[in-house]
Design a protein around this motif. Structure first.
Motif, short mmCIF file in Angstrom:
data_model
loop_
_atom_site.label_atom_id
_atom_site.label_comp_id
_atom_site.label_asym_id
_atom_site.label_seq_id
_atom_site.Cartn_x
_atom_site.Cartn_y
_atom_site.Cartn_z
N ALA A 276 -33.08 -11.25 -27.17
CA ALA A 276 -31.82 -11.99 -27.33
C ALA A 276 -31.34 -11.94 -28.78
N GLU A 277 -32.26 -12.07 -29.72
CA GLU A 277 -31.87 -12.00 -31.13
C GLU A 277 -31.37 -10.60 -31.49
N GLY A 278 -31.94 -9.58 -30.84
CA GLY A 278 -31.44 -8.23 -31.04
C GLY A 278 -30.00 -8.09 -30.55
N PHE A 279 -29.72 -8.68 -29.40
CA PHE A 279 -28.35 -8.67 -28.88
C PHE A 279 -27.40 -9.35 -29.86
N CYS A 280 -27.84 -10.51 -30.38
CA CYS A 280 -26.99 -11.26 -31.32
C CYS A 280 -26.75 -10.47 -32.60
N ALA A 281 -27.77 -9.73 -33.05
CA ALA A 281 -27.62 -8.91 -34.26
C ALA A 281 -26.59 -7.80 -34.02
N LEU A 282 -26.61 -7.20 -32.84
CA LEU A 282 -25.63 -6.16 -32.52
C LEU A 282 -24.23 -6.76 -32.42
N MET A 283 -24.14 -7.95 -31.86
CA MET A 283 -22.84 -8.62 -31.78
C MET A 283 -22.28 -8.88 -33.17
N GLU A 284 -23.16 -9.26 -34.10
CA GLU A 284 -22.71 -9.50 -35.47
C GLU A 284 -22.26 -8.20 -36.13
N GLN A 285 -22.98 -7.10 -35.85
CA GLN A 285 -22.56 -5.79 -36.38
C GLN A 285 -21.16 -5.44 -35.89
N LEU A 286 -20.91 -5.68 -34.61
CA LEU A 286 -19.60 -5.37 -34.04
C LEU A 286 -18.52 -6.29 -34.61
N ARG A 287 -18.87 -7.53 -34.86
CA ARG A 287 -17.90 -8.45 -35.48
C ARG A 287 -17.51 -7.96 -36.87
N GLU A 288 -18.50 -7.51 -37.63
CA GLU A 288 -18.23 -7.01 -38.98
C GLU A 288 -17.40 -5.73 -38.94
N LYS A 289 -17.63 -4.88 -37.94
CA LYS A 289 -16.89 -3.62 -37.84
C LYS A 289 -15.46 -3.82 -37.39
N THR A 290 -15.24 -4.76 -36.49
CA THR A 290 -13.92 -4.89 -35.84
C THR A 290 -13.13 -6.11 -36.26
N GLY A 291 -13.81 -7.12 -36.82
CA GLY A 291 -13.13 -8.37 -37.14
C GLY A 291 -12.93 -9.27 -35.94
N ILE A 292 -13.49 -8.90 -34.79
CA ILE A 292 -13.35 -9.69 -33.56
C ILE A 292 -14.58 -10.57 -33.38
N ASP A 293 -14.35 -11.84 -33.10
CA ASP A 293 -15.45 -12.77 -32.90
C ASP A 293 -16.09 -12.51 -31.53
N THR A 294 -17.20 -11.78 -31.54
CA THR A 294 -17.85 -11.39 -30.29
C THR A 294 -18.44 -12.59 -29.55
N ARG A 295 -18.63 -13.70 -30.23
CA ARG A 295 -19.17 -14.89 -29.57
C ARG A 295 -18.20 -15.46 -28.55
N SER A 296 -16.93 -15.09 -28.68
CA SER A 296 -15.93 -15.59 -27.74
C SER A 296 -15.81 -14.72 -26.49
N CYS A 297 -16.57 -13.63 -26.42
CA CYS A 297 -16.50 -12.76 -25.25
C CYS A 297 -16.99 -13.51 -24.01
N PRO A 298 -16.25 -13.47 -22.92
CA PRO A 298 -16.64 -14.21 -21.72
C PRO A 298 -17.62 -13.49 -20.80
N ILE A 299 -17.88 -12.19 -21.06
CA ILE A 299 -18.74 -11.43 -20.16
C ILE A 299 -19.48 -10.33 -20.90
N MET A 300 -20.75 -10.14 -20.51
CA MET A 300 -21.58 -9.04 -21.00
C MET A 300 -22.27 -8.42 -19.80
N THR A 301 -22.20 -7.10 -19.66
CA THR A 301 -22.94 -6.41 -18.62
C THR A 301 -24.10 -5.65 -19.26
N VAL A 302 -25.25 -5.68 -18.61
CA VAL A 302 -26.47 -5.08 -19.16
C VAL A 302 -27.07 -4.12 -18.16
N SER A 303 -27.42 -2.95 -18.64
CA SER A 303 -28.10 -1.95 -17.82
C SER A 303 -29.44 -1.63 -18.47
#
Length: 519
Positions: A155-182
């Motif tokens: 889970a912490e790995g997922f959160c770290a990737l979300m933070e990387q994406l936030r830094e890259k895009t400026g979009i708050d990934t914590r507000s995403c309503p859905i995540m799909t995992v394979s």
């Protein structure tokens, strides 16, 4: 698009003496009357938990009751996840993940347009408790605290990737309503904090193959929404392969297709719109550079390409610096060149009378062993070749056995998909030369890339594909290669380079003849 979430702009009537309905009722009525929900098939009442209503009143007051509501689908019905002031409908994003045993890859997707806005990746944090899956399974066996440790790390790995994406895009990934995992069955168990030992132990009655959608916060993922995991078929054939079916469209195709994904395990699907035969078995990490003395992942310093120039090996190094080791694609090239140059025979054994073949003594107090120096100070040993050939033999024997089972030959195959990094980076000619791929028209050999992530992306954008995934699973017939009595015997023939039956590899015979003429 029929997504897992909706964002709806609402202009709510303000409370008055004549209309003093509770905010919950006011919101529910407005949502049910809105276009996206009015046109939706029957999904029942829109649930609103107290947590979603906690800040709703102040947001409505500040915005003059002009708000955007975000709702998520939990598999059965809709739930209000929160409100935002004003019209933010265009700011609607989701996340999709390929949870691999070695790497974790995540994409941020615009749910309005389907555009991929950013990608991020990392080594799976679980590696701290075992390089291979089996080590992690045994680490967590009968150890609830250890399972919690791996779950938290994931889970912490997922959160770290979300933070990387936030830094890259400026979009708050914590507000995403859905995540799909394979991911494969073991990885999904670890993500959910479940005991994965039954994945490994007969009768393979795992805890789940199709987990219910859960809230991200239950898993320790900092996201206000739901997590959906692609379902799997069996203990060794998980959601990553079902995602691959969605990505390639094999279950809908007319022509017969082969889908091969090789890592520590090998997963295989043969079929088309009329039938789907699936199987899985142990392959080994050699194709990814594992269990090779100087093997490494495909990163800076890894030899990823090997050719022969004027009778000498020539290598390409990722990052263009000094070589530190060799990855899977480099290994395939190297063994192909050793064979074509006559430095090893069809059994993969070094020829001692070749000047380039040397004996390297004193390695970890073992006896000296034949090897070739493919880069300064880096050797590829006889037992490295032996291990690699076992792995490639396992992969191709799966294909051969499955084709024989349904009475087909490689001539009947319209497309041969080789999925993942394994298929993306391997040179087709080298893979055919060593017998890792069949000797067929090269245009039929397709490297679709990371189909696990591609399938997760498709699922993210269209929740109806969750039903399609279940249909595919119901259509599949499963073969457990570990239970096939003569599998080891079949493997022995495929251990040779390219195969004991050279008639199956006419292009390799031609390459050998050309190489000998040019010596």
């Amino acid at each position: 698009m029929k997504g897992w979430s909706k964002k709806v702009y609402l202009e709510l009537p303000k409370p008055s003496e004549e209309d003093h309905r509770p905010l919950q009722v006011r919101l529910t009525a407005a949502l049910e009357d809105s276009g996206p929900f009015r046109l939706e098939e029957k999904t029942g009442y829109i649930r609103m938990r107290p947590a979603a209503l906690r800040d709703a009143q102040s947001i409505c007051d500040e915005s003059g009751y002009r708000v955007t509501a975000t709702a998520g689908f939990d598999g059965r019905g809709w739930e209000l996840l929160g409100l935002e002031a004003g019209d933010t409908v265009k700011e609607h994003y989701g996340l999709c993940v390929d949870l691999g045993s070695t790497t974790v890859l995540m994409e941020l997707v615009d749910l309005n347009t389907g555009e991929i806005l950013g990608k991020a990746g990392m080594f799976n944090p679980q590696i701290n408790w075992g390089e291979d899956i089996l080590s992690r399974i045994f680490y967590t066996k009968d150890q609830p605290e250890h399972r919690k440790r791996l779950q938290k790390a994931t889970a912490e790995g997922f959160c770290a990737l979300m933070e990387q994406l936030r830094e890259k895009t400026g979009i708050d990934t914590r507000s995403c309503p859905i995540m799909t995992v394979s991911g494969n069955t073991t990885m999904i168990h670890f993500l959910l904090g479940l005991d994965a030992f039954e994945v490994f132990q007969s009768p393979y009655a795992v805890q789940t193959l199709a987990p219910d959608i859960c809230r991200a916060e239950e898993l320790g993922i900092s996201m206000n929404g739901f997590v959906y995991c692609c379902p799997g078929l069996e203990n060794y054939l998980g959601g990553d392969i079902i995602s691959g079916m969605l990505a390639t469209g094999i279950p809908d195709q007319e022509e017969i297709c082969v889908f091969l994904d090789v890592g520590t395990n090998g997963e295989l699907v043969v079929g088309n719109k009329d039938f789907l035969l699936a199987g899985a078995g142990a392959a080994g990490p050699a194709l990814e550079g594992g269990v090779v003395h100087t093997g490494m992942r495909a990163e800076a310093g890894a030899v990823d390409r090997v050719t022969t120039e004027k009778g000498k090996l020539k290598v390409h190094v990722i990052g263009e610096g000094a070589a530190r080791g060799i990855c899977g694609s480099g290994i395939a090239d190297l063994i192909a060149e050793l064979y074509l140059n006559g430095w090893i025979d069809l059994r993969g054994k070094f020829q001692e009378d070749v000047p380039e073949v040397v004996r390297v003594p004193g390695r970890e107090d073992e006896e000296s062993e034949l090897a070739v120096e493919y880069a300064p100070g880096l050797y590829f040993y006889q037992d490295d070749i032996d291990e690699f050939l076992k792995t490639k033999a396992a992969a191709m024997t799966m294909v051969e056995y499955m084709m024989n089972l349904i009475g087909l030959t490689m001539e009947d195959v319209g497309r041969f998909y080789v999925a993942g990094a394994f298929g993306t980076h391997f040179d087709k000619e080298s893979a055919v030369t060593i017998g890792l791929y069949p000797d067929i028209d090269r245009e039929k050999i397709i490297s679709p890339g990371n189909t696990s992530l591609q399938g997760a992306e498709k699922l993210l954008l269209d929740r109806s594909l969750a039903g399609r995934a279940r249909e595919i699973i119901e259509r599949m017939e499963y073969v457990q290669f570990g239970a096939v009595e003569d599998f080891i015997h079949l493997m022995a023939a495929a251990t040779a380079i390219p195969h004991t039956d050279l008639q199956r590899y006419p292009s390799v015979v031609r390459r050998l003849e050309e190489r000998r003429k040019n010596k």
